[in-house]
Design a protein around this motif. Structure first.
Motif, PDB file in Angstrom:
ATOM      1  N   SER A   1      11.235 -10.214   0.931  1.00 31.02           N
ATOM      2  CA  SER A   1      11.765  -9.596   2.135  1.00 31.02           C
ATOM      3  C   SER A   1      12.364  -8.244   1.792  1.00 31.02           C
ATOM      4  CB  SER A   1      12.825 -10.483   2.783  1.00 31.02           C
ATOM      5  OG  SER A   1      13.308  -9.898   3.986  1.00 31.02           O
TER       6      SER A   1
ATOM      7  N   ILE B   1       2.802  -1.857   6.619  1.00 30.37           N
ATOM      8  CA  ILE B   1       2.774  -2.185   8.042  1.00 30.37           C
ATOM      9  C   ILE B   1       3.308  -0.992   8.812  1.00 30.37           C
ATOM     10  CG2 ILE B   1       5.045  -3.332   7.962  1.00 30.37           C
ATOM     11  CD1 ILE B   1       3.870  -5.313  10.086  1.00 30.37           C
TER      12      ILE B   1
ATOM     13  N   ASP C   1       2.813  -2.244  14.045  1.00 30.15           N
ATOM     14  CA  ASP C   1       2.497  -3.505  13.364  1.00 30.15           C
ATOM     15  C   ASP C   1       1.059  -3.596  12.880  1.00 30.15           C
ATOM     16  OD1 ASP C   1       4.767  -5.761  15.165  1.00 30.15           O
ATOM     17  OD2 ASP C   1       5.097  -4.184  13.692  1.00 30.15           O
TER      18      ASP C   1
ATOM     19  N   SER D   1      -1.452  -3.249  10.036  1.00 27.38           N
ATOM     20  CA  SER D   1      -1.229  -3.284   8.587  1.00 27.38           C
ATOM     21  C   SER D   1      -2.451  -2.817   7.818  1.00 27.38           C
ATOM     22  CB  SER D   1      -0.833  -4.691   8.143  1.00 27.38           C
ATOM     23  OG  SER D   1      -1.881  -5.593   8.362  1.00 27.38           O
TER      24      SER D   1
ATOM     25  N   ALA E   1      -0.084 -11.094   3.116  1.00 27.40           N
ATOM     26  CA  ALA E   1       0.250 -10.939   4.525  1.00 27.40           C
ATOM     27  C   ALA E   1       1.579 -10.205   4.631  1.00 27.40           C
ATOM     28  CB  ALA E   1       0.348 -12.294   5.216  1.00 27.40           C
TER      29      ALA E   1
ATOM     30  N   SER F   1       4.512  -8.720   7.432  1.00 29.25           N
ATOM     31  CA  SER F   1       4.966  -8.933   8.805  1.00 29.25           C
ATOM     32  C   SER F   1       6.394  -8.422   8.981  1.00 29.25           C
ATOM     33  CB  SER F   1       4.910 -10.426   9.165  1.00 29.25           C
ATOM     34  OG  SER F   1       5.769 -11.173   8.318  1.00 29.25           O
ATOM     35  N   ARG F   2       6.760  -8.225  10.232  1.00 26.83           N
ATOM     36  CA  ARG F   2       8.119  -7.763  10.544  1.00 26.83           C
ATOM     37  C   ARG F   2       8.991  -8.918  11.021  1.00 26.83           C
ATOM     38  NH1 ARG F   2       8.831  -2.315  10.674  1.00 26.83           N
ATOM     39  NH2 ARG F   2       6.915  -1.043  10.772  1.00 26.83           N
ATOM     40  N   ASP F   3      10.243  -8.832  10.678  1.00 27.51           N
ATOM     41  CA  ASP F   3      11.264  -9.725  11.217  1.00 27.51           C
ATOM     42  C   ASP F   3      12.268  -8.820  11.915  1.00 27.51           C
ATOM     43  OD1 ASP F   3      13.340 -11.446  11.800  1.00 27.51           O
ATOM     44  OD2 ASP F   3      13.224 -12.495   9.896  1.00 27.51           O
TER      45      ASP F   3
ATOM     46  N   VAL G   1      11.078  -6.409   6.764  1.00 26.01           N
ATOM     47  CA  VAL G   1       9.636  -6.616   6.638  1.00 26.01           C
ATOM     48  C   VAL G   1       9.409  -7.603   5.512  1.00 26.01           C
ATOM     49  CG1 VAL G   1       7.448  -5.568   5.965  1.00 26.01           C
ATOM     50  CG2 VAL G   1       8.939  -4.381   7.560  1.00 26.01           C
ATOM     51  N   ASN G   2       8.567  -8.594   5.757  1.00 37.04           N
ATOM     52  CA  ASN G   2       8.281  -9.622   4.764  1.00 37.04           C
ATOM     53  C   ASN G   2       6.899  -9.418   4.154  1.00 37.04           C
ATOM     54  OD1 ASN G   2      10.737 -10.954   5.393  1.00 37.04           O
ATOM     55  ND2 ASN G   2       9.753 -11.981   7.116  1.00 37.04           N
TER      56      ASN G   2
ATOM     57  N   ASN H   1       4.144 -11.780   2.016  1.00 36.27           N
ATOM     58  CA  ASN H   1       3.739 -13.078   1.486  1.00 36.27           C
ATOM     59  C   ASN H   1       2.482 -12.892   0.649  1.00 36.27           C
ATOM     60  OD1 ASN H   1       5.808 -14.197   2.970  1.00 36.27           O
ATOM     61  ND2 ASN H   1       4.496 -14.899   4.633  1.00 36.27           N
TER      62      ASN H   1
END
Length: 130
Positions: free
Chosen positions: A21, A51, A55, A57, A69, A71-73, A79-80, A82
């Motif tokens: 994160s 990203i 959003d 990517s 992968a 993604s945004r939180d 931003v995460n 994985n």
């Protein structure tokens, strides 16, 4: 104070998953693109994924395509990243960095991405071992 802080590094078993994160403070991360990079000792830093503010990517290194992968939180202003099915080559220090200026999408190439980096995080160490 504008700052990025990475977290989630540590020991991961081969074949396992990595969950990182990047949390921002001092600004709204959702207005900016955010890239993840990594560096192994003795190797150059490489871009993993980015990203954009909408959003969309972009993945860069072929060594992680299909396994990564991003993604945004928004609730955490973060931003995460994985990464699944990790192996020894995934070990290293992972960094996040903003894309500037505000609203700019992620470039399609790693070389162009490096030209538009703003703030860097301090990095988080990942070790892959059983």
């Amino acid at each position: 104070q504008v700052q990025l802080v990475e977290s989630g590094g540590g020991l991961v078993q081969p074949g396992g998953s990595l969950r990182l994160s990047c949390a921002a403070s001092g600004f709204r991360l959702g207005d900016y693109g955010l890239g993840w990079f990594r560096q192994n000792p003795g190797k150059e830093r490489e871009a993993v994924s980015c990203i954009g503010p909408t959003d969309f990517s972009t993945d860069y290194t072929r060594r992680t395509k299909g396994r990564v992968a991003i993604s945004r939180d928004s609730a955490k202003n973060a931003v995460n990243l994985n990464l699944d099915n990790v192996d020894a080559e995934d070990a290293g220090t992972y960094f996040c960095a903003t894309v500037v200026p505000r609203g700019r999408p992620c470039p399609s190439s790693e070389s162009d991405l490096l030209k538009v980096i703003g703030v860097w995080g301090q990095g988080t160490q990942v070790t892959v071992s059983s």
